[in-house]
Design an enzyme around this catalytic site. Structure first.
Site, PDB file in Angstrom:
ATOM      1  N   CYS A 165       0.688  -1.313   0.028  1.00 54.00           N
ATOM      2  CA  CYS A 165       0.023  -0.155  -0.214  1.00 54.00           C
ATOM      3  C   CYS A 165       0.674   1.314  -0.161  1.00 54.00           C
ATOM      4  CB  CYS A 165      -1.503  -0.148   0.583  1.00 54.00           C
ATOM      5  SG  CYS A 165      -2.848   0.909   0.876  1.00 54.00           S
ATOM      6  N   GLU A 173      -1.812  -9.179   3.773  1.00 53.58           N
ATOM      7  CA  GLU A 173      -1.735  -9.973   4.878  1.00 53.58           C
ATOM      8  C   GLU A 173      -2.649 -10.233   5.565  1.00 53.58           C
ATOM      9  OE1 GLU A 173      -0.851  -6.892   3.758  1.00 53.58           O
ATOM     10  OE2 GLU A 173      -1.195  -4.932   5.808  1.00 53.58           O
ATOM     11  N   HIS A 233      -3.720  -5.072   0.544  1.00 59.22           N
ATOM     12  CA  HIS A 233      -3.099  -5.718   1.572  1.00 59.22           C
ATOM     13  C   HIS A 233      -3.369  -7.486   1.418  1.00 59.22           C
ATOM     14  CE1 HIS A 233      -2.552  -1.513   3.761  1.00 59.22           C
ATOM     15  NE2 HIS A 233      -3.460  -1.677   3.126  1.00 59.22           N
TER      16      HIS A 233
END
Ligand code: GLN
Length: 543
Positions: free
Chosen positions: A378, A516, A514
């Site tokens: 990001c 994650e 993202h």
């Protein structure tokens, strides 16, 4: 009919209630039950989108774009189902909904009150989420004794009254502190916390005690006597090196059997093979790599919770121990890049605001020039584009309009309009309110063929979660592309740039989304796995 497990916390906050809740979910799911989890947060903010991560930790983003409490991240990492905006409600949301109904005249002239209107609304949310599941785990945020959580506790008390003991279970997570000076553990805070719960009509069925060493029989019987909880229902939750050991830890103490018996659940013994495999890999690494994470909130690692976990998951998948060196970007600015030299990979995470920007850019320059595996997420990707524009493409003024609205070279800027994969037109402009005005949630991304990125995913289209306002400025990208910073992922209408990679670099990838948020211990994310593999390679080449 769904059964409910209500999880409360006592004595202090940060007891790991969320992880306990998630682990219970994992344990019951592995016994063949369909479980869902939800969390109520006692604060007034509608969601945590506008909250400072230093106060509240990471903002977790769900597939449907909710900016939620980080506990929802734990839930998704432990159980198979995906969370949604309806799995996390705050006091603010509940009141907003009740006030809306009052304005519509739904209460037919009644005085709108905490009991029954607020408590009914809370119960309605639980029931709605429980539909179609065997077990609904409900975590009540905050600590018993706080004024703010009272309506939630009252709502779960009423649930017991209406649904009965066989369909509801109260689980209280509490702390048994150890006093070093006198070498003894203290049960009084737990006694008081349970007393507080009982005074509002809730008798816990199970106590989960956080402590350093397992409870002795003597202490257990004392707690039982004072709290009115059966001795065998008092569980020791000792500190563990890795949270993914907790489902097994609970099983060893028979928690699944206790719960199933209390709720008359029909299920098989838990199959924890996948969790055991996770733990085996975690405990027996064959390699070790060090990642330099250059960010803003390095003193409070909960701000990067999902990211830390995603790196750990990739390590688990590759039997590699991943050590994260958290480096404050501002410190790097003043102290130089010396600390980066021991790293086998550099990562710049997401973030907001200009603070630390120079330090992050210094780390990116070093990674680019020295061929150190680099992962920009990001804001990390946006800065990688800025770095390349400034230092390779001869655009010294390249900047993001987030940091300088009047920059002569807005390589990162607000895109005011774009079409989503569902054909919906999204709009955004400078000055929009901060709450809920970002590009949020899972969005489709088309991958450019013949790229490292495509090889990693091995798919043409991916869905990844977003949380940002600014985008790479497409008009300025051709100059960078001609110099080797390639666009490797774009939104379905082609207007937004989703990912970049550096052609002449062993591993230099940036993504606007993202990844994650979707990594789990049992299924590490391909981008993180590939990144860790690249850091292992870098280590071999440079030692
Ligand atoms: N601040 C940047 C933006 O709003 C990046 C956000 C992020 O890293 N999550 O676009």
């Amino acid at each position: 009919m769904p059964k409910y497990i209500f999880i409360t916390g006592g004595v202090v906050s940060s007891l790991g209630k969320g992880i306990t809740c998630a682990s219970m979910g994992a344990l019951l799911e592995s016994s063949g039950l369909k479980v869902n989890l939800m969390k109520f947060d006692p604060y007034i903010n509608i969601d945590c989108g506008t909250m400072n991560p230093l106060q509240h930790g990471e903002v977790f983003v769900t597939e449907d774009g909710a900016e939620a409490d980080l506990d929802l991240g734990h839930y998704e990492r432990f159980v198979q189902i995906k969370m949604s905006k309806d799995n996390n409600f705050t006091t603010g949301c509940i009141y907003a909904d009740v006030i809306k109904k009052e304005r519509l005249g739904d209460y037919l002239g009644a005085t709108a009150q905490v009991i029954p209107h607020i408590t009914d609304e809370i119960q309605a949310k639980m029931k709605q989420q429980a539909e179609g599941f065997d077990v609904m785990l409900v975590e009540v945020g905050g600590t018993v004794g706080d004024i703010e959580s009272l309506p939630f506790l009252e709502a779960i008390r009423q649930m017991r009254l209406v649904l009965g003991i066989k369909n509801t279970l109260f689980l209280h997570v509490t702390l048994i502190p150890y006093l070093k000076v006198t070498n003894e553990i203290k049960t009084k805070p737990t006694q008081h916390s349970v007393k507080e719960l009982r005074s509002i009509g809730i008798q816990p069925d199970i106590l989960m005690c956080r402590l350093q060493r397992p409870l002795s029989q003597v202490v257990r019987s004392k707690i039982s006597l004072f709290t009115n909880v059966q001795q065998e229902n008092i569980i020791s939750l000792v500190d563990v090196a890795c949270i993914y050991a907790i489902p097994e830890l609970l099983h060893q103490q028979g928690v699944d059997a206790l719960v199933c018996q209390h709720l008359s659940l029909n299920c098989h013994a838990p199959d924890l093979a996948a969790w055991k495999k996770v733990m085996r890999n975690q405990e027996n690494p064959t390699e070790m790599v060090q990642i330099a994470m250059v960010g803003k909130y390095v003193d409070y690692v909960d701000c990067y919770k999902s990211l830390n976990e995603a790196l750990l998951h990739a390590g688990i998948a590759r039997s590699t121990r991943v050590v994260i060196d958290y480096i404050c970007a501002e410190q790097l600015e003043s102290e130089g890049i010396g600390r980066l030299k021991s790293a086998h990979g550099i990562l710049v995470p997401g973030g907001f605001g200009e603070r630390g920007m120079c330090g992050k850019l210094m780390a990116i320059t070093y990674a680019r020039e020295q061929n150190v595996p680099f992962f920009g997420i990001c804001l990390g990707m946006q800065l990688a584009v800025i770095e390349f524009a400034r230092h390779v493409a001869g655009m010294p003024e390249a900047n993001s309009t987030e940091f300088n609205q009047d920059t002569a070279c807005p390589i990162i800027a607000l895109v005011s309009e774009w079409q989503t994969q569902y054909g919906k037109l999204e709009r955004r402009q400078q000055g929009d309110p901060l709450g809920g005005s970002m590009r949020l949630g899972a969005q489709a991304c088309h991958i450019t063929p013949d790229t490292k990125f495509m090889k990693i995913y091995n798919k043409k289209t991916i869905f990844e979660r977003h949380r940002h306002r600014y985008e790479v400025n497409k008009a300025l990208m051709p100059a960078l592309e001609s110099l080797g910073l390639r666009v490797v992922g774009s939104s379905t209408d082609g207007s937004l740039i989703e990912a970049i990679e550096m052609v002449k670099h062993p591993w230099f990838i940036g993504c606007q989304f993202h990844p994650e948020f979707t990594s789990t211990p049992r299924h590490a994310h391909p981008l993180f796995k590939s990144y860790i593999q690249a850091t292992e390679h870098y280590k071999r080449e440079h030692s």
